[in-house]
Design an enzyme around this catalytic site. Structure first.
Site, PDB file in Angstrom:
ATOM      1  N   GLY A 158      34.116  40.108  46.389  1.00  0.00           N
ATOM      2  CA  GLY A 158      33.532  41.295  45.752  1.00  0.00           C
ATOM      3  C   GLY A 158      33.375  42.476  46.694  1.00  0.00           C
ATOM      4  O   GLY A 158      34.264  42.777  47.503  1.00  0.00           O
ATOM      5  N   VAL A 159      32.224  43.151  46.586  1.00  0.00           N
ATOM      6  CA  VAL A 159      31.919  44.319  47.422  1.00  0.00           C
ATOM      7  C   VAL A 159      31.981  43.937  48.909  1.00  0.00           C
ATOM      8  O   VAL A 159      32.534  44.668  49.732  1.00  0.00           O
ATOM      9  CB  VAL A 159      30.504  44.850  47.076  1.00  0.00           C
ATOM     10  N   ASP A 160      31.408  42.789  49.222  1.00  0.00           N
ATOM     11  CA  ASP A 160      31.341  42.300  50.600  1.00  0.00           C
ATOM     12  C   ASP A 160      32.747  42.189  51.208  1.00  0.00           C
ATOM     13  O   ASP A 160      33.019  42.688  52.315  1.00  0.00           O
ATOM     14  CB  ASP A 160      30.652  40.929  50.565  1.00  0.00           C
ATOM     15  N   THR A 173      25.307  41.659  40.281  1.00  0.00           N
ATOM     16  CA  THR A 173      25.914  41.629  38.936  1.00  0.00           C
ATOM     17  C   THR A 173      27.348  41.105  38.913  1.00  0.00           C
ATOM     18  O   THR A 173      28.001  41.141  37.870  1.00  0.00           O
ATOM     19  CB  THR A 173      25.904  43.031  38.279  1.00  0.00           C
TER      20      THR A 173
HETATM   21  N1  AR6 Z   1      33.308  48.685  44.609  1.00  0.00           N
HETATM   22  C1  AR6 Z   1      32.257  48.784  43.739  1.00  0.00           C
HETATM   23  N2  AR6 Z   1      31.794  47.761  43.009  1.00  0.00           N
HETATM   24  C2  AR6 Z   1      32.438  46.574  43.150  1.00  0.00           C
HETATM   25  C3  AR6 Z   1      33.520  46.380  44.034  1.00  0.00           C
HETATM   26  C4  AR6 Z   1      33.944  47.499  44.777  1.00  0.00           C
HETATM   27  N3  AR6 Z   1      34.968  47.431  45.643  1.00  0.00           N
HETATM   28  N4  AR6 Z   1      33.909  45.076  43.958  1.00  0.00           N
HETATM   29  C5  AR6 Z   1      33.099  44.477  43.050  1.00  0.00           C
HETATM   30  N5  AR6 Z   1      32.225  45.378  42.549  1.00  0.00           N
HETATM   31  P1  AR6 Z   1      29.612  41.239  43.904  1.00  0.00           P
HETATM   32  P2  AR6 Z   1      26.955  39.967  44.009  1.00  0.00           P
HETATM   33  C6  AR6 Z   1      31.137  45.196  41.566  1.00  0.00           C
HETATM   34  O1  AR6 Z   1      30.238  39.985  43.427  1.00  0.00           O
HETATM   35  O2  AR6 Z   1      26.993  39.696  42.544  1.00  0.00           O
HETATM   36  C7  AR6 Z   1      30.136  38.052  47.656  1.00  0.00           C
HETATM   37  O3  AR6 Z   1      31.022  36.971  47.828  1.00  0.00           O
HETATM   38  C8  AR6 Z   1      31.173  43.959  40.707  1.00  0.00           C
HETATM   39  O4  AR6 Z   1      31.960  44.198  39.551  1.00  0.00           O
HETATM   40  O5  AR6 Z   1      30.313  42.038  44.936  1.00  0.00           O
HETATM   41  O6  AR6 Z   1      25.700  40.554  44.600  1.00  0.00           O
HETATM   42  C9  AR6 Z   1      29.024  38.058  48.700  1.00  0.00           C
HETATM   43  O7  AR6 Z   1      29.459  37.578  49.945  1.00  0.00           O
HETATM   44  C10 AR6 Z   1      29.707  43.765  40.371  1.00  0.00           C
HETATM   45  O8  AR6 Z   1      29.320  44.570  39.259  1.00  0.00           O
HETATM   46  O9  AR6 Z   1      28.122  40.982  44.495  1.00  0.00           O
HETATM   47  C11 AR6 Z   1      28.006  37.145  48.065  1.00  0.00           C
HETATM   48  O10 AR6 Z   1      28.315  35.781  48.337  1.00  0.00           O
HETATM   49  C12 AR6 Z   1      28.972  44.283  41.600  1.00  0.00           C
HETATM   50  O11 AR6 Z   1      29.934  45.065  42.314  1.00  0.00           O
HETATM   51  C13 AR6 Z   1      28.140  37.414  46.589  1.00  0.00           C
HETATM   52  O12 AR6 Z   1      29.479  37.902  46.413  1.00  0.00           O
HETATM   53  C14 AR6 Z   1      28.443  43.198  42.533  1.00  0.00           C
HETATM   54  O13 AR6 Z   1      29.382  42.127  42.606  1.00  0.00           O
HETATM   55  C15 AR6 Z   1      27.204  38.489  46.124  1.00  0.00           C
HETATM   56  O14 AR6 Z   1      27.312  38.608  44.731  1.00  0.00           O
END
Ligand code: AR6
Length: 169
Positions: free
Chosen positions: A32-34, A123
């Site tokens: 994801g974002v990370d 999310t």
């Molecule tokens: N830019 C903006 N938003 C994004 C992007 C991006 N590049 N990529 C995803 N999203 P998530 P969490 C949205 O999964 O739920 C990781 O593996 C996505 O659609 O990034 O807090 C970490 O290492 C969603 O709405 O974060 C943790 O293990 C939102 O960003 C775990 O995921 C958050 O999705 C954290 O999970």
């Protein structure tokens, strides 16, 4: 009071003083974002996160807390890593999600950041329903945003954008 803005897109394309990462407690990356932040920001971010693990957070960053590192090659001065709660049907973890936004803003204020960009924490992989995640994000940022000038939420898709638009209005 900070201006709150909404943008649809990829958070790693934003310019700001600080970009908030939806991390996990290992601080060592993920999806994801990370994943996007570490990919686009380059190895300097991971190197500093490893140092944070060796010094201040040997057991990892607890859920609801926030810590800053360099932003590497991103168009920002800092990445603020925060660990959202995993969604639970049986337990109300809203206070931990609110804490992510509040603690990230507190760290931003301490650093002297005036513009801060947030994703919709928890999310994605962590399964928090978007509408509720948006409500908590907006409510919390409204009550703690006096420490910065601008808070920008970057939502990956139209569904997320609409949820934040509704929460804001
Ligand atoms: N830019 C903006 N938003 C994004 C992007 C991006 N590049 N990529 C995803 N999203 P998530 P969490 C949205 O999964 O739920 C990781 O593996 C996505 O659609 O990034 O807090 C970490 O290492 C969603 O709405 O974060 C943790 O293990 C939102 O960003 C775990 O995921 C958050 O999705 C954290 O999970």
């Amino acid at each position: 009071m900070a201006t709150i803005r909404l943008v649809q897109g990829d958070i790693t394309s934003e310019s700001a003083d600080a970009i908030v990462n939806a991390a996990n407690s290992s601080l060592l990356g993920g999806g994801g974002v990370d994943g996007a932040i570490h990919r686009r920001g380059g190895p300097a971010i991971l190197a500093e996160c490893r140092r944070l693990r060796e010094t201040d957070y040997p057991a990892g960053l607890p859920t609801g807390q926030a810590v800053a590192s360099t932003a590497g090659d991103l168009n920002a001065r800092w990445v603020i890593h925060t660990v959202g709660p995993v969604w639970s049907q049986s337990e109300d973890r809203s206070a931990l999600l609110a804490s992510c936004y509040r603690e990230s803003l507190r760290v931003a204020g301490e650093l002297g950041a005036s513009t801060v960009v947030f994703p919709a924490i928890s999310t994605g992989v962590y399964g928090w329903p978007m509408d509720d995640g948006a409500r908590i994000a907006i409510e919390t940022v409204r009550s703690f945003a006096h420490v910065v000038e601008e808070v920008r939420f970057v939502l990956f898709d139209a569904h997320g954008y609409r949820a934040f638009e509704t929460a804001l209005s």
